[in-house]
Design a protein around this motif. Structure first.
Motif, PDB file in Angstrom:
ATOM      1  N   PHE A   1       9.347   4.038  -5.484  1.00  0.00           N
ATOM      2  CA  PHE A   1       7.904   4.181  -5.825  1.00  0.00           C
ATOM      3  C   PHE A   1       7.629   2.618  -6.364  1.00  0.00           C
ATOM      4  O   PHE A   1       6.445   2.132  -6.081  1.00  0.00           O
ATOM      5  N   GLY A   2       8.381   2.071  -6.972  1.00  0.00           N
ATOM      6  CA  GLY A   2       8.219   0.738  -7.644  1.00  0.00           C
ATOM      7  C   GLY A   2       8.095  -0.242  -6.390  1.00  0.00           C
ATOM      8  O   GLY A   2       6.982  -1.025  -6.380  1.00  0.00           O
ATOM      9  N   HIS A   3       8.825  -0.090  -5.635  1.00  0.00           N
ATOM     10  CA  HIS A   3       8.707  -0.933  -4.109  1.00  0.00           C
ATOM     11  C   HIS A   3       7.406  -0.664  -3.520  1.00  0.00           C
ATOM     12  O   HIS A   3       6.768  -1.507  -3.094  1.00  0.00           O
ATOM     13  N   LEU A   4       7.160   0.656  -3.367  1.00  0.00           N
ATOM     14  CA  LEU A   4       6.060   1.289  -2.405  1.00  0.00           C
ATOM     15  C   LEU A   4       4.540   0.414  -3.305  1.00  0.00           C
ATOM     16  O   LEU A   4       3.706   0.093  -2.669  1.00  0.00           O
ATOM     17  N   CYS A   5       4.819   0.394  -4.654  1.00  0.00           N
ATOM     18  CA  CYS A   5       3.702   0.045  -5.334  1.00  0.00           C
ATOM     19  C   CYS A   5       3.666  -1.517  -4.957  1.00  0.00           C
ATOM     20  O   CYS A   5       2.339  -2.091  -4.914  1.00  0.00           O
ATOM     21  N   ARG A   6       4.448  -2.238  -4.698  1.00  0.00           N
ATOM     22  CA  ARG A   6       4.500  -3.711  -4.386  1.00  0.00           C
ATOM     23  C   ARG A   6       3.928  -3.908  -2.969  1.00  0.00           C
ATOM     24  O   ARG A   6       3.098  -4.808  -2.692  1.00  0.00           O
ATOM     25  N   VAL A   7       4.540  -2.987  -2.182  1.00  0.00           N
ATOM     26  CA  VAL A   7       3.697  -2.905  -0.820  1.00  0.00           C
ATOM     27  C   VAL A   7       2.094  -3.077  -0.790  1.00  0.00           C
ATOM     28  O   VAL A   7       1.359  -3.708  -0.065  1.00  0.00           O
ATOM     29  N   ILE A   8       1.871  -1.988  -1.714  1.00  0.00           N
ATOM     30  CA  ILE A   8       0.626  -1.823  -1.711  1.00  0.00           C
ATOM     31  C   ILE A   8      -0.410  -2.835  -2.492  1.00  0.00           C
ATOM     32  O   ILE A   8      -1.640  -3.149  -1.926  1.00  0.00           O
ATOM     33  N   GLU A   9       0.166  -3.647  -3.052  1.00  0.00           N
ATOM     34  CA  GLU A   9      -0.388  -5.003  -3.669  1.00  0.00           C
ATOM     35  C   GLU A   9      -0.853  -5.729  -2.591  1.00  0.00           C
ATOM     36  O   GLU A   9      -1.711  -6.679  -2.650  1.00  0.00           O
ATOM     37  N   TYR A  10      -0.227  -5.613  -1.195  1.00  0.00           N
ATOM     38  CA  TYR A  10      -0.615  -6.492  -0.014  1.00  0.00           C
ATOM     39  C   TYR A  10      -1.253  -5.762   0.913  1.00  0.00           C
ATOM     40  O   TYR A  10      -1.346  -6.036   1.970  1.00  0.00           O
ATOM     41  N   LYS A  11      -2.110  -4.807   0.392  1.00  0.00           N
ATOM     42  CA  LYS A  11      -2.850  -3.928   1.456  1.00  0.00           C
ATOM     43  C   LYS A  11      -3.887  -4.698   2.324  1.00  0.00           C
ATOM     44  O   LYS A  11      -4.157  -4.204   3.403  1.00  0.00           O
ATOM     45  N   GLU A  12      -4.320  -5.705   1.930  1.00  0.00           N
ATOM     46  CA  GLU A  12      -5.322  -6.482   2.790  1.00  0.00           C
ATOM     47  C   GLU A  12      -4.723  -7.010   3.660  1.00  0.00           C
ATOM     48  O   GLU A  12      -5.041  -7.062   4.830  1.00  0.00           O
ATOM     49  N   GLN A  13      -3.343  -7.314   3.676  1.00  0.00           N
ATOM     50  CA  GLN A  13      -2.519  -7.856   4.714  1.00  0.00           C
ATOM     51  C   GLN A  13      -1.736  -6.802   5.648  1.00  0.00           C
ATOM     52  O   GLN A  13      -1.735  -7.109   6.900  1.00  0.00           O
ATOM     53  N   ASN A  14      -1.272  -5.924   4.821  1.00  0.00           N
ATOM     54  CA  ASN A  14      -0.571  -4.929   5.910  1.00  0.00           C
ATOM     55  C   ASN A  14      -1.161  -3.610   5.911  1.00  0.00           C
ATOM     56  O   ASN A  14      -0.607  -2.662   6.646  1.00  0.00           O
ATOM     57  N   ARG A  15      -2.402  -3.465   5.664  1.00  0.00           N
ATOM     58  CA  ARG A  15      -3.463  -2.311   5.596  1.00  0.00           C
ATOM     59  C   ARG A  15      -2.465  -0.834   4.987  1.00  0.00           C
ATOM     60  O   ARG A  15      -2.919   0.191   5.585  1.00  0.00           O
ATOM     61  N   MET A  16      -1.566  -1.048   4.097  1.00  0.00           N
ATOM     62  CA  MET A  16      -0.996   0.120   3.459  1.00  0.00           C
ATOM     63  C   MET A  16      -1.535   0.333   2.095  1.00  0.00           C
ATOM     64  O   MET A  16      -1.041  -0.162   1.250  1.00  0.00           O
ATOM     65  N   SER A  17      -2.620   1.118   2.280  1.00  0.00           N
ATOM     66  CA  SER A  17      -3.151   1.331   0.959  1.00  0.00           C
ATOM     67  C   SER A  17      -2.535   2.492   0.326  1.00  0.00           C
ATOM     68  O   SER A  17      -1.363   3.263   0.946  1.00  0.00           O
ATOM     69  N   VAL A  18      -2.677   3.029  -1.035  1.00  0.00           N
ATOM     70  CA  VAL A  18      -2.322   4.015  -1.782  1.00  0.00           C
ATOM     71  C   VAL A  18      -2.126   5.514  -0.710  1.00  0.00           C
ATOM     72  O   VAL A  18      -1.443   5.991  -0.405  1.00  0.00           O
ATOM     73  N   GLN A  19      -3.348   5.705  -0.094  1.00  0.00           N
ATOM     74  CA  GLN A  19      -3.444   6.917   0.791  1.00  0.00           C
ATOM     75  C   GLN A  19      -2.544   6.747   1.983  1.00  0.00           C
ATOM     76  O   GLN A  19      -2.015   7.681   2.414  1.00  0.00           O
ATOM     77  N   SER A  20      -2.655   5.617   2.648  1.00  0.00           N
ATOM     78  CA  SER A  20      -1.733   5.363   3.913  1.00  0.00           C
ATOM     79  C   SER A  20      -0.010   5.639   3.485  1.00  0.00           C
ATOM     80  O   SER A  20       0.461   6.258   4.194  1.00  0.00           O
ATOM     81  N   ILE A  21       0.139   4.953   2.291  1.00  0.00           N
ATOM     82  CA  ILE A  21       1.625   5.234   1.926  1.00  0.00           C
ATOM     83  C   ILE A  21       1.871   6.777   1.505  1.00  0.00           C
ATOM     84  O   ILE A  21       3.054   7.346   2.314  1.00  0.00           O
ATOM     85  N   ALA A  22       0.862   7.470   0.953  1.00  0.00           N
ATOM     86  CA  ALA A  22       1.075   8.860   0.730  1.00  0.00           C
ATOM     87  C   ALA A  22       1.229   9.487   1.773  1.00  0.00           C
ATOM     88  O   ALA A  22       1.988  10.642   2.075  1.00  0.00           O
ATOM     89  N   ILE A  23       0.253   9.232   2.834  1.00  0.00           N
ATOM     90  CA  ILE A  23       0.288  10.015   4.144  1.00  0.00           C
ATOM     91  C   ILE A  23       1.866   9.996   5.042  1.00  0.00           C
ATOM     92  O   ILE A  23       2.374  10.963   5.589  1.00  0.00           O
ATOM     93  N   VAL A  24       2.414   8.694   4.653  1.00  0.00           N
ATOM     94  CA  VAL A  24       3.578   8.413   5.637  1.00  0.00           C
ATOM     95  C   VAL A  24       4.529   8.853   4.757  1.00  0.00           C
ATOM     96  O   VAL A  24       5.431   9.471   5.478  1.00  0.00           O
ATOM     97  N   PHE A  25       4.533   8.794   3.447  1.00  0.00           N
ATOM     98  CA  PHE A  25       5.897   9.440   2.968  1.00  0.00           C
ATOM     99  C   PHE A  25       5.755  10.737   1.901  1.00  0.00           C
ATOM    100  O   PHE A  25       6.924  11.281   1.853  1.00  0.00           O
ATOM    101  N   GLY A  26       4.346  11.143   1.849  1.00  0.00           N
ATOM    102  CA  GLY A  26       4.451  12.459   1.217  1.00  0.00           C
ATOM    103  C   GLY A  26       5.215  13.769   1.969  1.00  0.00           C
ATOM    104  O   GLY A  26       6.144  14.181   1.150  1.00  0.00           O
TER     105      GLY A  26
END
Length: 139
Positions: free
Chosen positions: A77-102
């Protein structure tokens, strides 16, 4: 399993391959990151109306996980939070990550019942942990 991967190999350049491998790893574990015995507790916690009680309950549930599960969750989750920090570039918001990994990280022991409803709550649990990462993992 004694495999030495060369991450400089061109096949690892596609982030979807790496993400797919990570999801496959967690999906193929004999027991998910959130053990089967904790599934109903996390679902009950995310349904709590009072946000303070909900937050405290989920934090306590994460703390109650077996050490290997807790520690792996903290790193992932620490790593996923870092991914989310770049959501403008990678389009991976909190909601997107949750849908993918939930559904990969949190699933019932049997697929009986309302799978669509489970998926909504699975995603909400992952989303909550991501949003409250520093509260749940203070160190």
């Amino acid at each position: 399993a004694d495999e030495h991967l060369d991450l400089a190999d061109g096949r690892w350049e596609d982030i979807h391959v790496v993400t797919g491998a990570l999801k496959l790893f967690f999906r193929e574990l004999p027991e998910p990151l959130v053990p089967f015995g904790h599934f109903d507790k996390f679902i009950a916690a995310i349904k709590m109306q009072d946000p303070t009680k909900r937050g405290r309950c989920i934090r306590d549930l994460v703390f109650s996980l077996p050490p290997a599960h807790h520690d792996t969750m903290k790193v992932l989750f620490g790593h996923l939070c870092r991914v989310i920090e770049y959501k403008e570039q990678n389009r991976m918001s909190v909601q997107s990550i949750a849908i993918v990994f939930g559904p990969t990280l949190l699933r019932p022991a049997s697929e009986e019942g309302n799978m669509a409803m489970h998926m909504v709550f699975q995603n909400q649990v992952v989303e909550h942990i991501l949003n409250q990462y520093s509260y749940i993992f203070p160190d």
